[in-house]
Design a protein around this motif. Structure first.
Motif, PDB file in Angstrom:
ATOM      1  N   UNK A 119       0.792  -1.378   0.432  1.00  0.00           N
ATOM      2  CA  UNK A 119      -0.065   0.010  -0.082  1.00  0.00           C
ATOM      3  C   UNK A 119       0.979   1.398   0.395  1.00  0.00           C
ATOM      4  N   UNK A 120       1.251   1.959  -1.059  1.00  0.00           N
ATOM      5  CA  UNK A 120       1.852   3.486  -0.874  1.00  0.00           C
ATOM      6  C   UNK A 120       1.651   4.179  -0.132  1.00  0.00           C
ATOM      7  N   UNK A 121       2.270   4.868   0.573  1.00  0.00           N
ATOM      8  CA  UNK A 121       2.246   5.921   1.757  1.00  0.00           C
ATOM      9  C   UNK A 121       2.673   6.977   1.242  1.00  0.00           C
ATOM     10  N   UNK A 122       2.179   7.575   1.352  1.00  0.00           N
ATOM     11  CA  UNK A 122       1.939   9.712   0.881  1.00  0.00           C
ATOM     12  C   UNK A 122       2.111  10.442   2.370  1.00  0.00           C
ATOM     13  N   UNK A 123       3.343  10.961   2.133  1.00  0.00           N
ATOM     14  CA  UNK A 123       3.370  11.433   3.930  1.00  0.00           C
ATOM     15  C   UNK A 123       3.408  13.222   3.494  1.00  0.00           C
ATOM     16  N   UNK A 124       2.492  13.779   4.354  1.00  0.00           N
ATOM     17  CA  UNK A 124       2.027  15.362   4.338  1.00  0.00           C
ATOM     18  C   UNK A 124       2.849  16.158   5.031  1.00  0.00           C
ATOM     19  N   UNK A 125       3.552  16.783   4.907  1.00  0.00           N
ATOM     20  CA  UNK A 125       4.219  18.039   5.019  1.00  0.00           C
ATOM     21  C   UNK A 125       3.751  19.293   5.071  1.00  0.00           C
TER      22      UNK A 125
END
Length: 177
Positions: A119-125
């Protein structure tokens, strides 16, 4: 006992996120969040108003670290590329994770768990506002983690474009409608 990679051990203890995930910040983050918001509005309009908004959002997303973890744990781990075992449980298309989680150990298990389930993980900064930005998507004050459930909606089509590296556009919304 086999020797451990000291750098990897320190990385986990520090709570730092591995570098292999896609990280969104600045204008790119604003564009992606607006696209997801449009996808939510479009999918909600297509679904009608038979359910309260909070219930409908829970059908589309796993909201919060505990809910995301629970859904990931119920998904079958993908051992090799050839296995296509279908699980009766919900699958996650992607996970949005706020980089500003404090303490970091609350989310340190998610990258490993997501990787094992492919499952792709998208980091929100966003300068310590990532959890506020994610909360806005699901009508909450803050959200540290949001899992996008694979339901075949406009939200999923936009997430697919984001994951493929394409810029989400209005055509995707029109094709779903």
């Amino acid at each position: 006992m086999p020797p451990r990679n000291k750098a990897a051990k320190n990385n986990i203890q520090d709570g730092a996120l591995p570098q292999q995930q896609d990280c969104y910040e600045g204008e790119r983050l604003i564009h992606v969040l607006k696209s997801i918001r449009r996808g939510i509005e479009s999918a909600r309009a297509l679904a009608g108003n038979s359910l309260p908004e909070k219930v409908w959002l829970k059908q589309q997303f796993a909201i919060g670290v505990n809910d995301v973890t629970r859904v990931l744990e119920r998904m079958a781990a993908i051992i090799d590329e050839g296995s296509t075992a279908q699980s009766p449980f919900v699958r996650l298309q992607a996970i949005l994770l706020a980089a500003d989680c404090n303490p970091k150990w609350l989310t340190k298990h998610l990258p490993t768990l997501a990787k094992s389930r492919k499952v792709p993980l998208i980091i929100v900064k966003d300068d310590k506002k990532g959890s506020l930005r994610l909360g806005e998507l699901v009508k909450l004050k803050t959200a540290v983690a949001i899992g996008v459930k694979a339901r075949g909606s406009a939200i999923n089509q936009i997430m697919e474009e984001i994951l493929d590296g394409d810029e989400p556009n209005q055509r995707a919304l029109l094709q779903v409608q």
